[in-house]
Design a protein around this motif. Structure first.
Motif, PDB file in Angstrom:
ATOM      1  N   VAL A   1      35.053  30.577  48.792  1.00 42.84           N
ATOM      2  CA  VAL A   1      35.689  31.765  49.369  1.00 42.84           C
ATOM      3  C   VAL A   1      34.638  32.607  50.083  1.00 42.84           C
ATOM      4  N   LYS A   2      35.130  33.459  50.983  1.00 43.57           N
ATOM      5  CA  LYS A   2      34.267  34.407  51.674  1.00 43.57           C
ATOM      6  C   LYS A   2      34.925  35.773  51.610  1.00 43.57           C
ATOM      7  N   LEU A   3      34.196  36.760  51.161  1.00 43.39           N
ATOM      8  CA  LEU A   3      34.723  38.124  51.078  1.00 43.39           C
ATOM      9  C   LEU A   3      34.963  38.657  52.475  1.00 43.39           C
ATOM     10  N   GLU A   4      36.195  39.103  52.740  1.00 46.28           N
ATOM     11  CA  GLU A   4      36.528  39.653  54.050  1.00 46.28           C
ATOM     12  C   GLU A   4      36.356  41.162  54.053  1.00 46.28           C
ATOM     13  N   GLN A   5      36.959  41.836  53.088  1.00 49.14           N
ATOM     14  CA  GLN A   5      36.791  43.273  52.972  1.00 49.14           C
ATOM     15  C   GLN A   5      37.259  43.747  51.604  1.00 49.14           C
ATOM     16  N   SER A   6      36.795  44.931  51.228  1.00 47.52           N
ATOM     17  CA  SER A   6      37.173  45.491  49.934  1.00 47.52           C
ATOM     18  C   SER A   6      37.164  47.002  50.041  1.00 47.52           C
ATOM     19  N   THR A   7      38.237  47.639  49.551  1.00 51.43           N
ATOM     20  CA  THR A   7      38.311  49.089  49.551  1.00 51.43           C
ATOM     21  C   THR A   7      39.144  49.550  48.364  1.00 51.43           C
ATOM     22  N   ASP A   8      38.531  50.321  47.498  1.00 52.15           N
ATOM     23  CA  ASP A   8      39.165  50.814  46.273  1.00 52.15           C
ATOM     24  C   ASP A   8      39.682  49.637  45.449  1.00 52.15           C
ATOM     25  N   ILE A   9      41.009  49.549  45.187  1.00 56.53           N
ATOM     26  CA  ILE A   9      41.531  48.492  44.325  1.00 56.53           C
ATOM     27  C   ILE A   9      41.929  47.228  45.094  1.00 56.53           C
TER      28      ILE A   9
END
Length: 311
Positions: free
Chosen positions: A72-80
């Motif tokens: 997998v590749k992290l695309e984006q993350s914000t809060d939950i």
């Protein structure tokens, strides 16, 4: 391979000489290609590729040590909220997009549970007595991810436009790659606008600016001309911080969020406000709105408890 013979194996398919893309459908993740499979350029062939559906029986081993998803590749993350792209093996195109909600509340669980829908006729009285208190009771944590973006804590590298009134960035549902499925979102800075019901004639400059800047952004960045965008507002929205959806007009996958009674075109919203009176309650405070609610939606329970009936 003869002119009339159909391909029988991968070796035959490797003879395919690509000419052009005939069609692509982001909704069902398919693409149709035109080319040739023989040495005769007059004998053309069409190959259509469609990603297959996931099998529910594979669910237990999707993320197991020897499971289907290999990387997998992290695309984006914000809060939950977190988004990944996943691969089933080496050297493949992105097989799946993985959305994670953690920690997930009971409301989230209800939202993602399969449910039936009923039509609700929301009068101004029903809005004042049931819906408005329901919206007001939402904890700030439910839109913390929006606040993080507006306050410059997250997603700043993805901003396409920003001023003191609103900002524009790619929507989480877009793969950031396929222009035919382009999907942007506009988040306003005014926290007093929770939904369509809060819009008044005084908001016309804001809405017109959103319309103009969205067109300018897609024209400069992707070369999309006038009439290439579908801009709309949801009611009821998925979260109660006013936002506008901006999608490619040819994106059929967006139809899932453009059902009658749910999506209100930004042009129509602007037009209604332009012919509205500038005194007292505006048209969106006075009109009855009809829309669908899922059986898992707490708002539907509140409406039914109050004696409100489906349309």
């Amino acid at each position: 391979m003869s002119h009339s013979a159909a391909p029988k194996d991968l070796a035959d398919l490797r003879r395919f000489r690509f000419e052009r893309v005939l069609n692509e459908d982001p909704l069902i993740h398919s693409i149709a290609l035109l080319g040739t499979l023989s040495e005769d350029p007059e004998v053309q062939a069409i190959i259509r590729i469609e990603k297959t559906a996931l099998d529910a029986s594979d669910a237990p081993r999707l993320f197991a040590e020897d499971g289907l998803i290999q990387s997998v590749k992290l695309e984006q993350s914000t809060d939950i909220y977190t988004w990944f792209f996943g691969w089933f093996g080496e050297g493949r195109e992105r097989d799946v997009k993985i959305n994670v909600v953690c920690p997930a509340t009971e409301t989230h669980i209800r939202k993602y549970t399969k449910q039936t829908y009923v039509m609700v006729r929301e009068t101004p009285e029903l809005y004042r007595n049931v819906v408005k208190p329901y919206v007001a009771a939402f904890p700030a944590s439910r839109t913390q991810w929006v606040e993080n973006i507006l306050q410059g804590i997250s997603e700043q590298s993805k901003l396409l436009y920003s001023d003191s009134d609103f900002l524009i960035l790619p929507d989480m549902k877009w793969d950031l790659k396929t222009v035919s499925s382009l999907y942007l979102v506009v988040l306003v800075q005014d926290r007093t606008i929770r939904s369509l019901r809060d819009l008044k004639k005084s908001h016309l400059p804001l809405l017109k600016s959103i319309h103009a800047q969205a067109e300018k952004v897609v024209s400069q960045k992707w070369g999309l001309g006038p009439g290439s965008l579908r801009m709309y507002v949801h009611y009821q929205p998925s979260y109660y911080h006013f936002h506008v959806h901006v999608v490619n007009a040819n994106y059929e996958g967006g139809m899932l969020g453009m059902a009658v009674g749910q999506a209100h075109l930004l042009d129509d919203v602007i037009s209604l406000l332009e012919i509205d009176s500038s005194e007292g309650d505006g048209v969106f405070q006075r009109m009855t709105l009809t829309y669908s609610l899922g059986s898992q939606n707490k708002l539907l329970e509140n409406i039914q408890a109050h004696g409100g009936l489906p349309a």
